[in-house]
Design a protein around this motif. Structure first.
Motif, PDB file in Angstrom:
ATOM      1  N   PRO A 106      31.483  26.535  39.481  1.00 20.19           N
ATOM      2  CA  PRO A 106      31.172  27.895  39.004  1.00 20.19           C
ATOM      3  C   PRO A 106      30.256  27.875  37.793  1.00 20.19           C
ATOM      4  N   GLY A 107      29.231  28.738  37.833  1.00 14.46           N
ATOM      5  CA  GLY A 107      28.362  28.868  36.674  1.00 14.46           C
ATOM      6  C   GLY A 107      29.079  29.543  35.510  1.00 14.46           C
ATOM      7  N   GLU A 108      30.006  30.422  35.827  1.00 16.54           N
ATOM      8  CA  GLU A 108      30.816  31.107  34.812  1.00 16.54           C
ATOM      9  C   GLU A 108      32.203  31.354  35.401  1.00 16.54           C
ATOM     10  N   PHE A 109      33.196  30.712  34.824  1.00 19.25           N
ATOM     11  CA  PHE A 109      34.550  30.846  35.330  1.00 19.25           C
ATOM     12  C   PHE A 109      35.082  32.254  35.065  1.00 19.25           C
ATOM     13  N   SER A 110      35.808  32.757  36.059  1.00 17.71           N
ATOM     14  CA  SER A 110      36.397  34.084  35.915  1.00 17.71           C
ATOM     15  C   SER A 110      37.583  34.208  36.872  1.00 17.71           C
ATOM     16  N   PHE A 111      38.645  34.820  36.377  1.00 19.72           N
ATOM     17  CA  PHE A 111      39.826  35.085  37.200  1.00 19.72           C
ATOM     18  C   PHE A 111      39.917  36.570  37.566  1.00 19.72           C
ATOM     19  N   ALA A 112      38.762  37.239  37.551  1.00 19.88           N
ATOM     20  CA  ALA A 112      38.752  38.678  37.821  1.00 19.88           C
ATOM     21  C   ALA A 112      39.228  38.982  39.233  1.00 19.88           C
ATOM     22  N   ALA A 113      38.875  38.121  40.189  1.00 17.64           N
ATOM     23  CA  ALA A 113      39.288  38.369  41.575  1.00 17.64           C
ATOM     24  C   ALA A 113      40.795  38.296  41.717  1.00 17.64           C
ATOM     25  N   TYR A 114      41.412  37.295  41.099  1.00 14.41           N
ATOM     26  CA  TYR A 114      42.865  37.169  41.172  1.00 14.41           C
ATOM     27  C   TYR A 114      43.553  38.237  40.334  1.00 14.41           C
ATOM     28  N   SER A 115      42.919  38.641  39.237  1.00 17.98           N
ATOM     29  CA  SER A 115      43.490  39.732  38.446  1.00 17.98           C
ATOM     30  C   SER A 115      43.482  41.031  39.234  1.00 17.98           C
ATOM     31  N   TYR A 116      42.431  41.223  40.022  1.00 15.03           N
ATOM     32  CA  TYR A 116      42.358  42.431  40.848  1.00 15.03           C
ATOM     33  C   TYR A 116      43.462  42.429  41.907  1.00 15.03           C
ATOM     34  N   LEU A 117      43.731  41.252  42.494  1.00 12.33           N
ATOM     35  CA  LEU A 117      44.742  41.171  43.548  1.00 12.33           C
ATOM     36  C   LEU A 117      46.165  41.247  43.000  1.00 12.33           C
ATOM     37  N   PHE A 118      46.388  40.685  41.804  1.00 12.52           N
ATOM     38  CA  PHE A 118      47.751  40.565  41.289  1.00 12.52           C
ATOM     39  C   PHE A 118      47.964  41.404  40.034  1.00 12.52           C
ATOM     40  N   SER A 119      47.398  42.570  40.000  1.00 15.52           N
ATOM     41  CA  SER A 119      47.580  43.448  38.838  1.00 15.52           C
ATOM     42  C   SER A 119      48.098  44.800  39.299  1.00 15.52           C
ATOM     43  N   GLY A 120      49.008  45.381  38.523  1.00 15.63           N
ATOM     44  CA  GLY A 120      49.501  46.727  38.768  1.00 15.63           C
ATOM     45  C   GLY A 120      50.249  46.867  40.075  1.00 15.63           C
ATOM     46  N   ALA A 121      50.014  48.002  40.739  1.00 19.36           N
ATOM     47  CA  ALA A 121      50.690  48.287  42.002  1.00 19.36           C
ATOM     48  C   ALA A 121      50.292  47.321  43.100  1.00 19.36           C
ATOM     49  N   MET A 122      49.065  46.790  43.013  1.00 18.57           N
ATOM     50  CA  MET A 122      48.597  45.831  44.005  1.00 18.57           C
ATOM     51  C   MET A 122      49.458  44.579  43.998  1.00 18.57           C
ATOM     52  N   SER A 123      49.896  44.155  42.829  1.00 16.27           N
ATOM     53  CA  SER A 123      50.716  42.948  42.716  1.00 16.27           C
ATOM     54  C   SER A 123      52.045  43.101  43.449  1.00 16.27           C
ATOM     55  N   SER A 124      52.729  44.225  43.257  1.00 18.39           N
ATOM     56  CA  SER A 124      54.014  44.439  43.913  1.00 18.39           C
ATOM     57  C   SER A 124      53.860  44.480  45.434  1.00 18.39           C
ATOM     58  N   LYS A 125      52.779  45.072  45.917  1.00 20.70           N
ATOM     59  CA  LYS A 125      52.546  45.126  47.358  1.00 20.70           C
ATOM     60  C   LYS A 125      52.290  43.740  47.933  1.00 20.70           C
ATOM     61  N   ILE A 126      51.527  42.925  47.206  1.00 17.31           N
ATOM     62  CA  ILE A 126      51.224  41.586  47.703  1.00 17.31           C
ATOM     63  C   ILE A 126      52.480  40.731  47.746  1.00 17.31           C
ATOM     64  N   PHE A 127      53.312  40.786  46.708  1.00 14.89           N
ATOM     65  CA  PHE A 127      54.537  39.983  46.708  1.00 14.89           C
ATOM     66  C   PHE A 127      55.513  40.457  47.785  1.00 14.89           C
ATOM     67  N   GLN A 128      55.555  41.764  48.012  1.00 12.95           N
ATOM     68  CA  GLN A 128      56.407  42.286  49.087  1.00 12.95           C
ATOM     69  C   GLN A 128      55.896  41.823  50.451  1.00 12.95           C
ATOM     70  N   ALA A 129      54.582  41.896  50.651  1.00 13.54           N
ATOM     71  CA  ALA A 129      54.007  41.436  51.913  1.00 13.54           C
ATOM     72  C   ALA A 129      54.171  39.930  52.075  1.00 13.54           C
ATOM     73  N   PHE A 130      54.088  39.196  50.974  1.00 13.56           N
ATOM     74  CA  PHE A 130      54.302  37.751  51.029  1.00 13.56           C
ATOM     75  C   PHE A 130      55.727  37.430  51.483  1.00 13.56           C
ATOM     76  N   GLY A 131      56.707  38.173  50.972  1.00 11.49           N
ATOM     77  CA  GLY A 131      58.089  37.962  51.398  1.00 11.49           C
ATOM     78  C   GLY A 131      58.286  38.267  52.873  1.00 11.49           C
ATOM     79  N   ILE A 132      57.631  39.339  53.372  1.00 10.91           N
ATOM     80  CA  ILE A 132      57.716  39.674  54.793  1.00 10.91           C
ATOM     81  C   ILE A 132      57.116  38.542  55.637  1.00 10.91           C
ATOM     82  N   SER A 133      55.968  38.024  55.219  1.00 14.65           N
ATOM     83  CA  SER A 133      55.321  36.950  55.974  1.00 14.65           C
ATOM     84  C   SER A 133      56.160  35.683  55.983  1.00 14.65           C
ATOM     85  N   VAL A 134      56.762  35.360  54.844  1.00 11.80           N
ATOM     86  CA  VAL A 134      57.622  34.161  54.791  1.00 11.80           C
ATOM     87  C   VAL A 134      58.823  34.331  55.705  1.00 11.80           C
TER      88      VAL A 134
END
Length: 306
Positions: free
Chosen positions: A59-87
């Motif tokens: 990477p020319g410039e490191f950034s965790f913005a993509a992961y922050s977008y996925l795992f922030s706020g209401a999006m985070s709770s939905k992803i963890f819930q969906a992860f539990g369903i998939s497991v």
């Protein structure tokens, strides 16, 4: 009575040939891992650096913005819930798939079963001639009424004809009839024979079909698209598909871009897509070495006494 000890012939390769094979296999393994490392590097790159410099392995410039977008706020709770369903559907569905496949394949692999040809052809026909999406939907929704239930994500791929035929061949080649006949003479029931004798011998085959089933359940999003409307039952792959669709919509909607007044520029687009790939792929990639251990260990189990 003396036991006959089977002599094992060990074949050795020429050191030069062995070195060439190791180099070829190492290059092949590296070519398989390289794309995933490339995706990880892109997901850790800032959106501005990606637009200016293009795709790079570092990477020319490191950034965790993509992961922050996925795992922030209401999006985070939905992803963890969906992860539990998939497991849950992956673990529970894999157990059901391996159990049903092993039982079906073992029965049709035995020469003393009178209907083995019929049930083998039955499995083969279902693999060659699929009923189609409309018939599957009518059965799942109208006949057995599994819409918006967890079973709608498990039952459609709980039994596959390909895995049945693979295990049938494995049982025929690996489990000798002499072991089965010896157990029957000793008074063992069919279920006792299957659990105590056949399953330990079939560990490599069961591990193989279990891996196929786990990959199928983990990567399945189409059944969720057809049968699931409740947000609490959406699996990870289907949720990530929705997130990607939303990103595409935001990127193409010029009217919304004008409304947010430049806020769209700060929204990770390409990097978020790569982060979605990492989130969807990494868990199943981590579990593969555990299946590999059973592949190797199962090869040394069992044998025929002479």
């Amino acid at each position: 009575m003396k036991k006959k000890v089977a002599k094992v012939e060990v074949r050795s390769f020429n050191p030069t040939v062995n070195l060439i094979f190791n180099i070829v296999l190492a290059l092949f393994a590296f070519s398989c891992v390289l794309p995933f490392l490339f995706v990880i590097a892109i997901s850790l790159t800032s959106e501005t650096s990606l637009a200016e410099n293009g795709y790079r392995f570092w990477p020319g410039e490191f950034s965790f913005a993509a992961y922050s977008y996925l795992f922030s706020g209401a999006m985070s709770s939905k992803i963890f819930q969906a992860f539990g369903i998939s497991v849950f559907i992956t673990v529970f569905g894999t157990v059901i798939n391996a159990t049903m496949t092993s039982l079906y394949a073992y029965v049709i692999s035995r020469s003393n079963f009178p209907f083995r040809r019929f049930f083998t052809l039955f499995a083969l026909v279902t693999m060659l001639f699929a009923p189609g999406m409309v018939a599957n939907y009518l059965v799942m929704v109208n006949l057995i009424q599994l819409k918006d239930t967890i079973w709608a994500l498990i039952l459609p791929i709980a039994l596959g004809p390909f895995n049945i035929l693979v295990m049938r061949t494995f049982f025929k080649k690996t489990v000798p009839d002499s072991i089965i006949e010896s157990a029957r003479i000793d008074g063992a029931s069919e279920m006792k024979i299957f659990i105590s004798i056949v399953l330990p011998l079939a560990v490599p085959g069961i591990a193989t079909i279990s891996l196929f089933a786990a990959l199928g359940y983990w990567n399945d999003w189409f059944n969720a698209l057809l049968y699931i409307q409740k947000d609490s039952l959406v699996p990870l792959q289907a949720l990530l598909m929705r997130i990607q669709s939303n990103l595409d919509y935001l990127a193409k909607s010029t009217g919304m871009a004008a409304q947010v007044q430049g806020g769209l520029a700060a929204l990770p687009n390409e990097t978020a897509r790569m982060a979605i790939v990492v989130v969807a792929t990494l868990p199943i990639a981590i579990t593969y070495p555990f299946f590999q251990r059973y592949f190797v260990g199962g090869l040394t189990i069992g044998g025929v006494k002479e």
